[in-house]
Design an enzyme around this catalytic site. Structure first.
Site, PDB file in Angstrom:
ATOM      1  N   GLY A   1       0.763  -1.288  -0.022  1.00  0.00           N
ATOM      2  CA  GLY A   1      -0.036  -0.184   0.040  1.00  0.00           C
ATOM      3  C   GLY A   1       0.853   1.136   0.036  1.00  0.00           C
ATOM      4  O   GLY A   1       0.255   2.280  -0.572  1.00  0.00           O
TER       5      GLY A   1
ATOM      6  N   GLU B   1      16.985  -9.589   4.937  1.00  0.00           N
ATOM      7  CA  GLU B   1      17.550 -10.733   4.219  1.00  0.00           C
ATOM      8  C   GLU B   1      16.664 -11.127   3.012  1.00  0.00           C
ATOM      9  O   GLU B   1      15.356 -10.595   3.153  1.00  0.00           O
ATOM     10  CB  GLU B   1      17.449 -11.861   5.189  1.00  0.00           C
TER      11      GLU B   1
ATOM     12  N   ASP C   1      -1.757  -8.489   9.928  1.00  0.00           N
ATOM     13  CA  ASP C   1      -2.004  -8.698   8.623  1.00  0.00           C
ATOM     14  C   ASP C   1      -1.384  -9.713   7.817  1.00  0.00           C
ATOM     15  O   ASP C   1      -0.670  -9.956   7.190  1.00  0.00           O
ATOM     16  CB  ASP C   1      -1.243  -7.440   7.515  1.00  0.00           C
TER      17      ASP C   1
ATOM     18  N   ASP D   1       6.448  -8.347   6.480  1.00  0.00           N
ATOM     19  CA  ASP D   1       5.733  -7.370   6.336  1.00  0.00           C
ATOM     20  C   ASP D   1       4.814  -7.034   7.566  1.00  0.00           C
ATOM     21  O   ASP D   1       3.811  -7.148   7.923  1.00  0.00           O
ATOM     22  CB  ASP D   1       4.665  -7.379   5.274  1.00  0.00           C
TER      23      ASP D   1
END
Length: 333
Positions: free
Chosen positions: A91, A160, A204, A222
């Site tokens: 996003g 990484e 999420d 994330d």
């Protein structure tokens, strides 16, 4: 000009050229120009030389041109990390494959888009960097470096590089075997157990954020909208749902404060989709989000008693009825 000996050749004018990559695949000029046009239109915030390199990499031409001695200008962030192919977009940021020019190794670099005037996006990006920097677990993506100071016009996060593909990509080929789903679920649950133990809720969990390494290791990625338990600082309005609609927990849809139980619910939906090959709540984002307020996900009896019992508990509408991730990890191990 021709460079066939190096595995790359371009013939003809720009409006009717053909390119042959190092695999022998022919790519016409219209496709190249079309991809460049899309990139320039959608990602015009980046330098054009970076876009050219990104498109060439995605077409499989970048390495061949480099081998041919063709110099391709690329943009480096932090005067160290040379951006290459685009791995994915979210996003508010893009993730690139990149080369650490100092240590000469491949890394993944997440770069915040141009969000002039949007302090919320920058705050969330910085929060993700600081959150991940405080976490270290074999099933979490490791942070290596970051540029998040006030002087950084383009904040970035160096992580990484996980060689493999996402669970979302894997599911495009169809559902996984129950054994593989158990292996993936146990490792993601272990990562969540660790994160929750340090007061961090991911918020999420979805197939696109589950990375399947070539060595069999699974990593959760994330933490862009992760939140510390008990954190009173908000970057979204009260009553606003945040996350990916298809995998939100009911309390997230209602805009309520969430606990680690929301991650358990999302993981339950991910495992259910991995077994069936179908999303529990399809449709538009609005339809998918609201559907879970009206019904529980359907868990087919054909999955077997063990899976039905576990997934039904993980996706219970009441957060208090869901098992802890540690219990899920033990059951799937």
């Amino acid at each position: 000009e021709h460079g066939a000996d190096a595995g790359f050749a371009v013939d003809g004018d720009a409006d009717r050229c053909l390119a042959v990559d190092h695999t022998g695949q022919v790519v016409d000029g219209d496709q190249i120009l079309g991809l460049l046009a899309v990139a320039l239109r959608e990602q015009g915030r980046l330098a054009q030389d970076t876009l050219v390199a990104t498109v060439m990499s995605n077409l499989g031409l970048h390495q061949a041109m480099t081998a041919a001695g063709v110099r391709i200008e690329q943009t480096a962030v932090g005067d160290r990390y040379v951006l290459e192919g685009l791995l994915g977009s979210g996003g508010m940021a893009d993730v690139h494959r990149a080369t650490d020019s100092t240590l000469e190794r491949s890394v993944a670099v997440k770069v915040l888009r141009d969000v002039a005037g949007d302090e919320s996006a920058r705050h969330r990006f910085v929060a993700e960097a600081r959150t991940l920097a405080g976490l270290s677990h074999r099933n979490l993506v490791t942070v290596l470096d970051a540029g998040i100071g006030e002087d950084d016009d383009r904040p970035f996060l160096v992580m990484e590089l996980v060689e493999g593909r996402s669970l979302a990509d894997a599911l495009e080929d169809g559902p996984l075997t129950p054994e593989d789903v158990a292996l993936v679920g146990a490792q993601v649950a272990a990562a969540l157990t660790y994160a929750h133990g340090r007061g961090v809720v991911h918020r999420d969990v979805k197939p696109g954020n589950v990375l399947l390494g070539g060595d069999g290791r699974v990593k959760l990625a994330d933490f862009g909208i992760a939140r510390l338990l008990g954190d009173t600082a908000r970057h979204t309005r009260t009553g606003t749902a945040i996350g990916t609609a298809a995998y939100l927990a009911p309390e997230q849809v209602r805009g309520e404060d969430v606990t680690g139980a929301a991650d358990t619910y999302s993981l339950g939906l991910v495992l259910l989709e991995s077994l069936t090959g179908t999303r529990a709540f399809p449709g538009s984002p609005t339809e998918a989000a609201l559907a879970r307020l009206q019904r529980d996900p359907e868990v087919p009896d054909t999955l077997g008693e063990g899976w039905v019992t576990l997934l039904t508990a993980m996706t219970a509408s009441d957060p208090a009825d869901r098992p802890e991730p540690a219990a899920v990890a033990r059951l799937l191990a």
